[in-house]
Write an enzyme that holds these catalytic residues in place. Structure first.
Site, PDB file in Angstrom:
ATOM      1  N   LYS A  85      52.395  45.847  -2.250  1.00  0.00           N
ATOM      2  CA  LYS A  85      53.581  45.925  -1.380  1.00  0.00           C
ATOM      3  C   LYS A  85      53.718  44.639  -0.556  1.00  0.00           C
ATOM      4  O   LYS A  85      54.785  44.039  -0.494  1.00  0.00           O
ATOM      5  CB  LYS A  85      53.451  47.142  -0.447  1.00  0.00           C
ATOM      6  CG  LYS A  85      54.528  47.196   0.626  1.00  0.00           C
ATOM      7  CD  LYS A  85      54.267  48.236   1.696  1.00  0.00           C
ATOM      8  CE  LYS A  85      55.253  48.051   2.846  1.00  0.00           C
ATOM      9  NZ  LYS A  85      55.107  49.022   3.917  1.00  0.00           N
TER      10      LYS A  85
ATOM     11  N   LYS B 274      52.194  38.546   9.216  1.00  0.00           N
ATOM     12  CA  LYS B 274      51.491  39.555   8.407  1.00  0.00           C
ATOM     13  C   LYS B 274      51.544  39.195   6.915  1.00  0.00           C
ATOM     14  O   LYS B 274      50.524  39.241   6.226  1.00  0.00           O
ATOM     15  CB  LYS B 274      52.153  40.923   8.660  1.00  0.00           C
ATOM     16  CG  LYS B 274      51.790  42.011   7.680  1.00  0.00           C
ATOM     17  CD  LYS B 274      50.611  42.822   8.101  1.00  0.00           C
ATOM     18  CE  LYS B 274      50.197  43.783   6.998  1.00  0.00           C
ATOM     19  NZ  LYS B 274      49.098  44.619   7.319  1.00  0.00           N
TER      20      LYS B 274
ATOM     21  N   THR C 262      54.873  47.725   8.238  1.00  0.00           N
ATOM     22  CA  THR C 262      54.974  46.462   7.504  1.00  0.00           C
ATOM     23  C   THR C 262      56.262  46.530   6.691  1.00  0.00           C
ATOM     24  O   THR C 262      56.383  47.381   5.793  1.00  0.00           O
ATOM     25  CB  THR C 262      53.780  46.284   6.548  1.00  0.00           C
ATOM     26  OG1 THR C 262      52.574  46.354   7.307  1.00  0.00           O
ATOM     27  CG2 THR C 262      53.839  44.941   5.842  1.00  0.00           C
TER      28      THR C 262
HETATM   29  P1  NAD Z   1      52.090  56.901   5.280  1.00  0.00           P
HETATM   30  O1  NAD Z   1      52.935  57.047   4.072  1.00  0.00           O
HETATM   31  O2  NAD Z   1      50.789  57.618   5.367  1.00  0.00           O
HETATM   32  O3  NAD Z   1      52.936  57.273   6.602  1.00  0.00           O
HETATM   33  C1  NAD Z   1      54.319  57.022   6.737  1.00  0.00           C
HETATM   34  C2  NAD Z   1      54.918  58.255   7.399  1.00  0.00           C
HETATM   35  O4  NAD Z   1      56.310  58.016   7.609  1.00  0.00           O
HETATM   36  C3  NAD Z   1      54.800  59.521   6.533  1.00  0.00           C
HETATM   37  O5  NAD Z   1      54.077  60.524   7.217  1.00  0.00           O
HETATM   38  C4  NAD Z   1      56.251  59.927   6.287  1.00  0.00           C
HETATM   39  O6  NAD Z   1      56.444  61.333   6.270  1.00  0.00           O
HETATM   40  C5  NAD Z   1      56.942  59.271   7.466  1.00  0.00           C
HETATM   41  N1  NAD Z   1      58.385  59.098   7.214  1.00  0.00           N
HETATM   42  C6  NAD Z   1      58.984  58.744   6.053  1.00  0.00           C
HETATM   43  N2  NAD Z   1      60.323  58.767   6.236  1.00  0.00           N
HETATM   44  C7  NAD Z   1      60.550  59.132   7.524  1.00  0.00           C
HETATM   45  C8  NAD Z   1      61.705  59.335   8.290  1.00  0.00           C
HETATM   46  N3  NAD Z   1      62.931  59.160   7.774  1.00  0.00           N
HETATM   47  N4  NAD Z   1      61.566  59.719   9.587  1.00  0.00           N
HETATM   48  C9  NAD Z   1      60.338  59.888  10.135  1.00  0.00           C
HETATM   49  N5  NAD Z   1      59.185  59.718   9.447  1.00  0.00           N
HETATM   50  C10 NAD Z   1      59.294  59.339   8.154  1.00  0.00           C
HETATM   51  O7  NAD Z   1      51.870  55.306   5.442  1.00  0.00           O
HETATM   52  P2  NAD Z   1      50.763  54.583   6.341  1.00  0.00           P
HETATM   53  O8  NAD Z   1      49.566  54.275   5.506  1.00  0.00           O
HETATM   54  O9  NAD Z   1      50.629  55.321   7.623  1.00  0.00           O
HETATM   55  O10 NAD Z   1      51.481  53.174   6.585  1.00  0.00           O
HETATM   56  C11 NAD Z   1      52.527  53.046   7.543  1.00  0.00           C
HETATM   57  C12 NAD Z   1      52.912  51.566   7.610  1.00  0.00           C
HETATM   58  O11 NAD Z   1      51.756  50.808   7.991  1.00  0.00           O
HETATM   59  C13 NAD Z   1      53.390  50.987   6.285  1.00  0.00           C
HETATM   60  O12 NAD Z   1      54.461  50.110   6.534  1.00  0.00           O
HETATM   61  C14 NAD Z   1      52.163  50.269   5.740  1.00  0.00           C
HETATM   62  O13 NAD Z   1      52.509  49.196   4.889  1.00  0.00           O
HETATM   63  C15 NAD Z   1      51.542  49.772   7.031  1.00  0.00           C
HETATM   64  N6  NAD Z   1      50.086  49.551   6.947  1.00  0.00           N
HETATM   65  C16 NAD Z   1      49.276  50.473   6.344  1.00  0.00           C
HETATM   66  C17 NAD Z   1      47.903  50.232   6.269  1.00  0.00           C
HETATM   67  C18 NAD Z   1      46.973  51.239   5.627  1.00  0.00           C
HETATM   68  O14 NAD Z   1      45.807  50.867   5.382  1.00  0.00           O
HETATM   69  N7  NAD Z   1      47.415  52.455   5.344  1.00  0.00           N
HETATM   70  C19 NAD Z   1      47.375  49.041   6.799  1.00  0.00           C
HETATM   71  C20 NAD Z   1      48.218  48.145   7.441  1.00  0.00           C
HETATM   72  C21 NAD Z   1      49.590  48.400   7.498  1.00  0.00           C
END
Ligand code: NAD
Length: 316
Positions: free
Chosen positions: A262, A187, A112
């Site tokens: 966010k 979204k 997102t």
């Molecule tokens: P998270 O923080 O658990 O995972 C993100 C991952 O990206 C981390 O493991 C981090 O190490 C990795 N990362 C950061 N910088 C990086 C880089 N330069 N290269 C490679 N990897 C890198 O977040 P999440 O909860 O998995 O969410 C991911 C996305 O999904 C976000 O954009 C969030 O808004 C969206 N989202 C999350 C949810 C939820 O319930 N968690 C629901 C819908 C959408």
């Protein structure tokens, strides 16, 4: 943190995957293996796809071959999926991936992020001879684990068609909403409605309490009346009322308040850029900012607005 893999959970995943359609086996790069990315990648691997993954912090889930960096994960893949925290990180990561990708391959971004970043990344991909699709998700960590996410996509039909078998594994529904950035637009519009509606539902419960109206009676009336919404009927913020929800689990997320904040910030960023008047979206952003900050909402489900309102009194 990635949810732990118990035997029960692994059995549940394989049950879900057995009932999914089996498409052609694809070579996929997966970058960003956090709370959402790890179970999505694991489900793709369990469905028979060949996944090479990279994350600088999180470990690779079962069935995913670890790469030393994003470019190594992307090399030779038909589709490269990114699942990252923000627009600036996506732009940075994409710059490193595109040069390593095979001509004609699809960059499928499921993060997102702001509409502008999604469009900039799509333009960069097209310039590098690739196809791009922004496809943020709804359904949270539970949906990612169960393979029941909803994808809202923006980009060309051909890229959507190529990603369709992967959407079928990771989710239960995928909608092509328009050109680049339109998945992100869908979204943030959806989540702006969700944030505003949740606040309205919580406010109404807090008012009902002060008026001496029983919460169950309030639910019975509103859930079948014109004030009804998904936040009331499917995700009721009052514990012990309506279907099982994070309120019944001490407001453990679910969908964390800081993730709602966010998305509400992204909605306001888009509204400002587009000149759209969204007063309730703006108020919802400000209220969630206060809740997540001084209100102690960080780490709690976004429906924990209700106990926050309970403890507050009208000013003046
Ligand atoms: P998270 O923080 O658990 O995972 C993100 C991952 O990206 C981390 O493991 C981090 O190490 C990795 N990362 C950061 N910088 C990086 C880089 N330069 N290269 C490679 N990897 C890198 O977040 P999440 O909860 O998995 O969410 C991911 C996305 O999904 C976000 O954009 C969030 O808004 C969206 N989202 C999350 C949810 C939820 O319930 N968690 C629901 C819908 C959408």
């Amino acid at each position: 943190m990635t949810p732990p893999e118990t035997d029960n959970f692994r059995r549940a995943v394989s049950r879900v995957m057995r009932n999914k359609p089996k498409g052609k086996r694809m070579k996929i790069g997966f970058v960003g293996l956090g709370n959402m990315g790890a179970p999505m990648a694991r489900n793709l691997a369990a469905a028979g796809h060949q996944i090479t993954g990279f994350d600088p912090v999180a470990p690779c889930p079962t069935g995913v071959t670890p790469a030393r960096n994003g470019a190594e994960a992307a090399a030779g893949a038909e589709v490269v999926i990114t699942m990252l925290p923000s627009g600036p990180i996506l732009r940075d990561v994409a710059a490193g991936l595109h040069g390593a990708m095979t001509a004609g391959a699809v960059h499928l971004d499921c993060s997102t992020v702001d509409v502008e970043s999604a469009q900039a990344v799509a333009q960069a991909a097209t310039g590098a001879g690739l196809q791009a699709l922004d496809a943020p998700v709804s359904g949270g960590v539970g949906g990612a684990q169960a393979g029941t996410l909803t994808f809202m996509a923006g980009g060309p039909q051909a890229a959507f068609d190529k990603a369709a078998p992967l959407f079928a594994v990771m989710g239960q529904k995928a909608v092509l909403c328009g050109g680049p950035g339109m998945g992100q637009a869908a979204k943030i519009c959806n989540n702006m409605i969700l944030g505003v509606t949740m606040i309205g539902t919580c406010e109404a419960f807090a008012l009902a309490d002060r008026l001496g109206l029983d919460r169950q009676a309030m639910f019975d009336v509103v859930s079948t009346s014109s004030g009804s919404s998904w936040t009331m009927t499917a995700y009721c913020p009052a514990p012990g009322v309506g279907p099982d929800s994070p309120a019944d689990n001490d407001y453990r997320p679910g969908f964390a308040a800081e993730l709602m904040l966010k998305d509400l910030r992204l909605a306001q960023q888009a509204a400002e850029a587009a000149g759209a008047d969204t007063p309730l979206g703006e108020a919802a952003r400000d209220l969630y900012a206060r809740f997540v900050g001084a209100g102690g909402g960080e780490g709690r489900d976004f429906s924990a607005m209700l106990p926050w309102f309970e403890g507050r009194r009208r000013r003046g």
